[in-house]
Write an enzyme that holds these catalytic residues in place. Structure first.
Site, PDB file in Angstrom:
ATOM      1  N   GLU A  53      41.166  59.959  -4.588  1.00 23.64           N
ATOM      2  CA  GLU A  53      40.259  59.338  -3.614  1.00 23.64           C
ATOM      3  C   GLU A  53      40.987  58.275  -2.802  1.00 23.64           C
ATOM      4  OE1 GLU A  53      39.920  59.841  -6.845  1.00 23.64           O
ATOM      5  OE2 GLU A  53      37.830  59.890  -7.473  1.00 23.64           O
ATOM      6  N   CYS A  79      38.497  53.076  -7.329  1.00 24.85           N
ATOM      7  CA  CYS A  79      38.216  53.898  -6.145  1.00 24.85           C
ATOM      8  C   CYS A  79      36.852  53.552  -5.553  1.00 24.85           C
ATOM      9  CB  CYS A  79      38.302  55.382  -6.474  1.00 24.85           C
ATOM     10  SG  CYS A  79      40.004  55.906  -6.762  1.00 24.85           S
TER      11      CYS A  79
HETATM   12  N1  THU Z   1      42.061  60.216 -11.364  1.00 23.80           N
HETATM   13  C1  THU Z   1      41.760  60.407 -10.045  1.00 23.80           C
HETATM   14  O1  THU Z   1      42.588  60.890  -9.263  1.00 23.80           O
HETATM   15  N2  THU Z   1      40.530  60.023  -9.608  1.00 23.80           N
HETATM   16  C2  THU Z   1      39.567  59.477 -10.399  1.00 23.80           C
HETATM   17  O2  THU Z   1      38.562  59.044  -9.896  1.00 23.80           O
HETATM   18  C3  THU Z   1      39.762  59.431 -11.843  1.00 23.80           C
HETATM   19  C4  THU Z   1      41.152  59.633 -12.317  1.00 23.80           C
HETATM   20  C5  THU Z   1      43.393  60.613 -11.844  1.00 23.80           C
HETATM   21  C6  THU Z   1      44.296  59.484 -12.197  1.00 23.80           C
HETATM   22  C7  THU Z   1      45.227  60.143 -13.193  1.00 23.80           C
HETATM   23  O3  THU Z   1      46.275  60.763 -12.470  1.00 23.80           O
HETATM   24  C8  THU Z   1      44.394  61.219 -13.851  1.00 23.80           C
HETATM   25  O4  THU Z   1      43.266  61.386 -13.008  1.00 23.80           O
HETATM   26  C9  THU Z   1      43.931  60.875 -15.261  1.00 23.80           C
HETATM   27  O5  THU Z   1      43.334  59.642 -15.305  1.00 23.80           O
END
Ligand code: THU
Length: 141
Positions: A56, A94
């Protein structure tokens, strides 16, 4: 095609670029700007862990760095490689970044676990009583 479906499809496209060798959790986001453009983002992990950037925020930072500061909606998809798809709600950091640029009453967060199954939330539902720039005296430029 409905706006939601188009954004969800785009989020799945973005998910393909997820760089997540540590968690194997692959996330894609598609952010619709007020300019009608769709900004894509994926999560980008790091060996030192904390520099990891969520999908995000990747989408938001790409958009803002290209001159777009107002947004209509974001679609988010994410799941651990090989696991059954489920909804992937945005993390707290985020949500705070969304609050910086989006109207909590209007900005829509679309969580999808397939092209057909999705839920839509307003930002105010996912970040109630958040800390906002309205509390600071500085001018937003
Ligand atoms: N992650 C995201 O990209 N967005 C979120 O809202 C939650 C978590 C990613 C971060 C990390 O690379 C992986 O998911 C595990 O936490």
């Amino acid at each position: 095609m409905k706006k939601e479906k188009e954004l969800i499809k785009a989020a799945y496209e973005a998910q393909k670029y997820s760089y997540s060798p540590y968690s194997q959790f692959q996330v894609g986001a598609a952010l619709l700007g007020e300019d009608g453009k769709i900004y894509l983002g994926c999560n980008i992990e790091n060996a030192a862990y904390s520099p990891t950037n969520c999908a995000e925020r990747t989408a938001f930072f790409k958009a803002v760095s290209q001159g777009c500061r107002t947004f209509q909606a974001i679609a988010i998809v994410g799941n651990q490689k090989g696991m059954a798809p489920d909804y992937c709600p945005p993390c707290g950091v985020c949500r705070q970044v969304m609050a910086e640029f989006c109207d909590p009453e209007k900005f829509q967060i679309i969580l999808a676990r397939s092209l057909e199954e999705y839920q839509i939330f307003f930002l105010k539902e996912l970040l109630p009583f958040g800390f906002g720039n309205d509390l600071l005296c500085s001018d937003k430029e």
